[in-house]
Design a protein around this motif. Structure first.
Motif, PDB file in Angstrom:
ATOM      1  N   UNK A   1       0.815  -1.206   0.000  1.00 22.32           N
ATOM      2  CA  UNK A   1       0.000   0.000   0.000  1.00 22.32           C
ATOM      3  C   UNK A   1       0.856   1.266   0.000  1.00 22.32           C
ATOM      4  N   UNK A   2       0.212   2.384  -0.321  1.00 20.09           N
ATOM      5  CA  UNK A   2       0.899   3.676  -0.216  1.00 20.09           C
ATOM      6  C   UNK A   2       1.111   4.015   1.252  1.00 20.09           C
ATOM      7  N   UNK A   3       1.954   5.011   1.521  1.00 20.82           N
ATOM      8  CA  UNK A   3       2.302   5.355   2.905  1.00 20.82           C
ATOM      9  C   UNK A   3       1.101   5.633   3.787  1.00 20.82           C
ATOM     10  N   UNK A   4       0.167   6.465   3.310  1.00 18.21           N
ATOM     11  CA  UNK A   4      -0.995   6.813   4.116  1.00 18.21           C
ATOM     12  C   UNK A   4      -1.892   5.603   4.351  1.00 18.21           C
ATOM     13  N   UNK A   5      -2.124   4.834   3.294  1.00 17.03           N
ATOM     14  CA  UNK A   5      -2.972   3.643   3.432  1.00 17.03           C
ATOM     15  C   UNK A   5      -2.313   2.593   4.315  1.00 17.03           C
ATOM     16  N   UNK A   6      -0.980   2.519   4.251  1.00 16.56           N
ATOM     17  CA  UNK A   6      -0.265   1.599   5.138  1.00 16.56           C
ATOM     18  C   UNK A   6      -0.568   1.933   6.591  1.00 16.56           C
ATOM     19  N   UNK A   7      -0.531   3.194   6.911  1.00  9.21           N
ATOM     20  CA  UNK A   7      -0.787   3.631   8.283  1.00  9.21           C
ATOM     21  C   UNK A   7      -2.198   3.268   8.719  1.00  9.21           C
ATOM     22  N   UNK A   8      -3.169   3.494   7.829  1.00 12.00           N
ATOM     23  CA  UNK A   8      -4.562   3.144   8.147  1.00 12.00           C
ATOM     24  C   UNK A   8      -4.701   1.644   8.361  1.00 12.00           C
ATOM     25  N   UNK A   9      -4.122   0.872   7.458  1.00 14.57           N
ATOM     26  CA  UNK A   9      -4.235  -0.591   7.537  1.00 14.57           C
ATOM     27  C   UNK A   9      -3.589  -1.136   8.809  1.00 14.57           C
ATOM     28  N   UNK A  10      -2.453  -0.577   9.172  1.00 15.82           N
ATOM     29  CA  UNK A  10      -1.782  -1.019  10.397  1.00 15.82           C
ATOM     30  C   UNK A  10      -2.615  -0.699  11.629  1.00 15.82           C
ATOM     31  N   UNK A  11      -3.230   0.482  11.633  1.00 15.10           N
ATOM     32  CA  UNK A  11      -4.095   0.847  12.765  1.00 15.10           C
ATOM     33  C   UNK A  11      -5.292  -0.089  12.879  1.00 15.10           C
ATOM     34  N   UNK A  12      -5.883  -0.423  11.738  1.00 17.26           N
ATOM     35  CA  UNK A  12      -7.028  -1.341  11.739  1.00 17.26           C
ATOM     36  C   UNK A  12      -6.616  -2.728  12.225  1.00 17.26           C
ATOM     37  N   UNK A  13      -5.451  -3.164  11.771  1.00 13.30           N
ATOM     38  CA  UNK A  13      -4.956  -4.469  12.220  1.00 13.30           C
ATOM     39  C   UNK A  13      -4.696  -4.453  13.717  1.00 13.30           C
TER      40      UNK A  13
END
Length: 281
Positions: A59-71
């Motif tokens: 994922x892109x940087x911003x989406x990576x951050x969102x995905x990690x938070x959700x995980x």
């Protein structure tokens, strides 16, 4: 099994896959092309945690951050309500990106909530991804969680024959325990002797194991009940070929083409019919 019979069965697997393009979920609508594969090995491949980690890295940087938070929210959540809410959020995030992960989180939400509809939908999506996904490293767990979804749904609705058909299909097509699937299909037939989808599935699975006499028996029953059933005609044609009756097989394939009425299907079957004509026994 003789070498000749083994070759015949291997050839028939190819035409069975063609059937899978057009008769998935008991319809004549063409699906994305499934893959020919052996039963899944439950002891190999990546876990969903590892798979998710790999997908996050793409994922892109911003989406990576969102995905990690959700995980992290999912991992750290305590209590069924918080856990199911985290699962829904993660499923929503992955919906347009990675359908395997969307279905995985929907399974968890449905399991936590004892939500029959969500469990069935998750099972459907997980099994669909097992058939279609190019992420080979996760295929084993797609089957594992498809079965978990359907088995959990069956606990909530134990007399649902449509659900038994779905569960039985997954067991036979993808698991190391195909006889569990056959047992479920036989349960359906025991309670509904005229259940055409169950008869066709039992016939199809008999073909896959080279038991053409048994396949013919089941498909004869289906066609007695539903003479114009294109799927039953298709698998009866395969059965007749397996029994050495190529002319009858060609006749049935031609009848099936008229019922399906799809130019792509016609082209697939015409090529196969030409092979039959050039290899008459």
């Amino acid at each position: 099994m003789t070498a000749k019979k083994g070759t015949v069965i291997l050839g028939l697997l190819v035409i069975i896959v063609i059937g899978g393009l057009y008769f998935g979920n008991f319809t004549t609508k063409k699906e994305s092309k499934p893959e020919i594969h052996a039963h899944a090995n439950m002891d190999t491949g990546k876990s969903f945690d590892e798979f998710e980690e790999n997908q996050i890295a793409l994922l892109s940087g911003q989406e990576q951050s969102v995905a990690k938070n959700l995980r992290d929210n999912w991992t750290k959540a305590t209590g069924e309500k918080a856990k199911s809410a985290a699962a829904h959020e993660a499923a929503h995030f992955w919906a347009a990106k990675v359908p395997e992960l969307e279905a995985y989180y929907h399974y968890h939400a449905g399991d936590l909530e004892n939500n029959l509809e969500e469990l069935v939908n998750a099972g459907d999506q997980l099994f669909l991804q097992f058939r279609q996904s190019k992420n080979l490293e996760i295929k084993n767990n797609l089957i594992t969680f498809a079965l978990r979804s359907y088995e959990a749904a069956l606990k909530l609705s134990p007399d649902d024959n449509t659900l038994k058909l779905k569960t039985g299909t997954v067991y036979v097509e993808g698991s190391q325990e195909p006889m569990k699937g056959i047992a479920l299909l036989r349960e359906v037939i025991a309670s509904e002797p005229d259940n055409v989808p169950a008869l066709i599935l039992l016939g199809r699975f008999s073909i896959m194991s080279g038991q053409f006499d048994k396949a013919k028996e089941r498909l004869d029953q289906a066609l007695t009940i539903s003479p114009s059933n294109a799927e039953a005609l298709f698998f009866m044609a395969i059965t007749q070929q397996g029994l050495g009756n190529n002319e009858k097989a060609i006749e049935l394939f031609e009848a099936c083409k008229k019922l399906v009425g799809n130019p792509d299907f016609d082209a697939e079957i015409d090529g196969y019919i030409e092979d039959l004509k050039s290899n008459k026994k």
